[in-house]
Design an enzyme around this catalytic site. Structure first.
Site, mmCIF file in Angstrom:
data_model
loop_
_atom_site.group_PDB
_atom_site.id
_atom_site.type_symbol
_atom_site.label_atom_id
_atom_site.label_comp_id
_atom_site.label_asym_id
_atom_site.label_seq_id
_atom_site.Cartn_x
_atom_site.Cartn_y
_atom_site.Cartn_z
ATOM 1 C CG ASP A 73 -13.373 0.754 5.833
ATOM 2 O OD1 ASP A 73 -12.648 0.875 4.826
ATOM 3 O OD2 ASP A 73 -13.007 1.091 6.974
ATOM 4 N NE ARG A 115 -3.791 -0.335 2.397
ATOM 5 C CZ ARG A 115 -4.624 -0.276 3.436
ATOM 6 N NH1 ARG A 115 -4.593 -1.225 4.361
ATOM 7 N NH2 ARG A 115 -5.484 0.710 3.555
HETATM 8 C C1 S3P Z 1 -9.434 4.367 8.815
HETATM 9 C C2 S3P Z 1 -9.593 5.159 7.705
HETATM 10 C C3 S3P Z 1 -9.969 4.626 6.390
HETATM 11 C C4 S3P Z 1 -10.585 3.239 6.502
HETATM 12 C C5 S3P Z 1 -9.788 2.337 7.399
HETATM 13 C C6 S3P Z 1 -9.697 2.927 8.797
HETATM 14 C C7 S3P Z 1 -9.024 5.011 10.090
HETATM 15 O O1 S3P Z 1 -8.812 4.542 5.569
HETATM 16 O O2 S3P Z 1 -10.686 2.648 5.214
HETATM 17 O O3 S3P Z 1 -10.373 1.059 7.464
HETATM 18 O O4 S3P Z 1 -9.129 4.387 11.151
HETATM 19 O O5 S3P Z 1 -8.575 6.162 10.034
HETATM 20 P P1 S3P Z 1 -8.244 5.801 4.730
HETATM 21 O O6 S3P Z 1 -7.780 6.818 5.671
HETATM 22 O O7 S3P Z 1 -7.135 5.228 3.905
HETATM 23 O O8 S3P Z 1 -9.401 6.266 3.891
#
Ligand code: S3P
Length: 441
Positions: free
Chosen positions: A321, A125
């Site tokens: 999500d 990632r």
């Molecule tokens: C999260 C933010 C989201 C989400 C992840 C949890 C967090 O990701 O998809 O499961 O706890 O801040 P992104 O910040 O990459 O959008």
């Protein structure tokens, strides 16, 4: 094969009251902040999943002790300069993007260098999205390409930054916020709206944060501090874990489900807004506030006659999500559903947009894809007859759980691999599913 489950029948009508485990985002944030507070923090109802256990192991690597008690975890913080490591310590974030990205922000002032590594999925990632702003604070960061491992060496001479978060990523925003509390002066973040648990926790901890809501973004200003006090926190239920049961109920026949004590923060409830626009009648009951977070009981009933949606892009971040299960509803709805600008969905634990498109086609749904936009041609009579195998999806917990829900409401004979994947976010998923009445071999 071990780790494979079979679902051969749809679920029978049910009427149940359940609770899901603690919110993952808030669990990880509360451990990280407790590890930097002065004194002993107590965290109740902590999610005991691999991502969160890896967070506990990470603070231990940084010299912070914790104890599991009967009702809560106790974390003994030594303040913002309290991390102590050997030089070249390695932290393994496992599968967790939230842990890896947020902890990088907290390592910004650490004398010794630390390497963050992760599993196969996390290593692929993009980390440049956080290492670029963190370098601007003054940290020295090295990585091969943009993925993990990342090696960070902090600086004593940090300077505040101006940062524009354009992706709607709470992880990027929060990583910079973590660095900002350690940096003298005012860090200014212009952020596309995303989950705001870090902002709410900062306010609760009386950290100097100012938020100005603009039309399309939030302006967040944070001043560095020298210390903040420990705290107690009771983690609410995770709406992302609820999403599987919400869709299970909605698409089943004659069923009713109540899910108690769920975090229904508006930056997380995109799924409810989207499904209600599609004709669901999901109700939030017993709404209350706990330390700035909204908590409710969610009531869902089965619905027929669901209709397609032109999903407003501004809901993307608050449902990010949950799109995998939202797509199942679109597949069963009458008419065409449009979802736009879902590039971020391909940046998750697996390329979820690609996998979802293939999955929908496999179950007989017409899908048109144009870069990051998809059109799903719903079929209310969808009833899968064939055998479906779900594997090779990089052990993504949410793909596994979505596939179980598909099997229980859409028919077909499903063989789903990697049941272990649920341990990253929701170890009790299958147990709760069986309690609702699912037959799983
Ligand atoms: C999260 C933010 C989201 C989400 C992840 C949890 C967090 O990701 O998809 O499961 O706890 O801040 P992104 O910040 O990459 O959008």
């Amino acid at each position: 094969m071990k780790n494979k489950i079979k679902i051969l029948n749809k679920i029978k009508p049910f009427k149940k009251v359940i609770e899901v485990s603690g919110d993952k985002s808030i669990s990880i944030r509360s451990i990280l902040l407790a590890s930097q507070a002065i004194g002993t923090s107590r965290i109740y109802n902590l999610l005991e999943s691999e991502d969160v256990i890896n967070t506990l192991k990470s603070i231990k690597k940084l010299g912070i002790k914790f104890k599991k008690k009967k009702q809560y975890y106790e974390i003994y913080g030594f303040g913002l300069n309290g991390y102590k490591t050997n030089s070249n310590a390695v932290i393994n974030a496992g599968n967790s993007g939230t842990l890896a990205r947020l902890i990088l922000g907290l390592l910004i002032n650490l004398k010794n260098s630390v390497t963050i590594k992760g599993d196969k999925s996390l290593s692929k990632r993009d980390f440049s999205r956080v290492t670029n702003p963190l370098k601007n604070f003054g940290a020295i960061i090295k990585s091969k390409k943009d993925g993990l491992p990342v090696k960070i060496k902090g600086s004593y001479y940090l300077r505040p930054i101006n940062y524009f978060e354009k992706l709607g990523s709470a992880q990027c925003k929060s990583s910079v916020m973590m660095a900002a509390i350690k940096t003298p002066g005012t860090t200014k973040i212009k952020a596309k709206p995303s989950r705001n648990h870090t902002e709410i926790l900062f306010k609760q901890l009386k950290l100097p944060i100012k938020i100005t809501k603009k039309k399309n973004f939030d302006l967040i200003e944070i001043n560095g501090v020298s210390e903040f006090n420990s705290f107690n926190y009771v983690i609410p239920g995770d709406i992302s874990s609820c999403s599987f049961f919400i869709v299970l109920t909605l698409l089943s026949k004659n069923s009713i489900l109540t899910i108690k004590n769920v975090n229904t923060n508006k930056t997380r409830t995109g799924i409810i807004k989207i499904l209600n626009r599609m004709g669901a009648k999901i109700i939030l009951m017993n709404k209350r506030f706990y330390k700035g977070e909204e908590i409710s009981d969610i009531k869902i009933k089965s619905r027929e006659n669901l209709k397609g949606i032109n999903c407003p892009e501004k809901l993307n971040s608050s449902a990010i999500d949950e799109f995998l299960v939202i797509f199942l509803v679109a597949a069963k709805a009458k008419g065409i559903s449009n979802f736009k600008n879902l590039a971020e969905l391909n940046k998750k634990e697996s390329p979820r947009l690609n996998i979802a498109v293939n999955f929908l086609k496999e179950i007989g749904i017409k899908v048109k894809r144009n870069k990051d936009d998809i059109k799903i041609y719903g079929n209310p009579n969808l009833n899968i007859k064939k055998e479906i195998k779900i594997k090779n999806y990089m052990k993504d917990h949410r793909i596994f759980m979505m596939s179980c829900i598909a099997a229980l409401v859409l028919g077909g004979k499903f063989n789903i691999y990697d049941s272990n994947s649920i341990n990253t976010s929701f170890p009790s998923f299958l147990k709760i599913l069986k309690n609702i009445g699912a037959k799983i071999n």
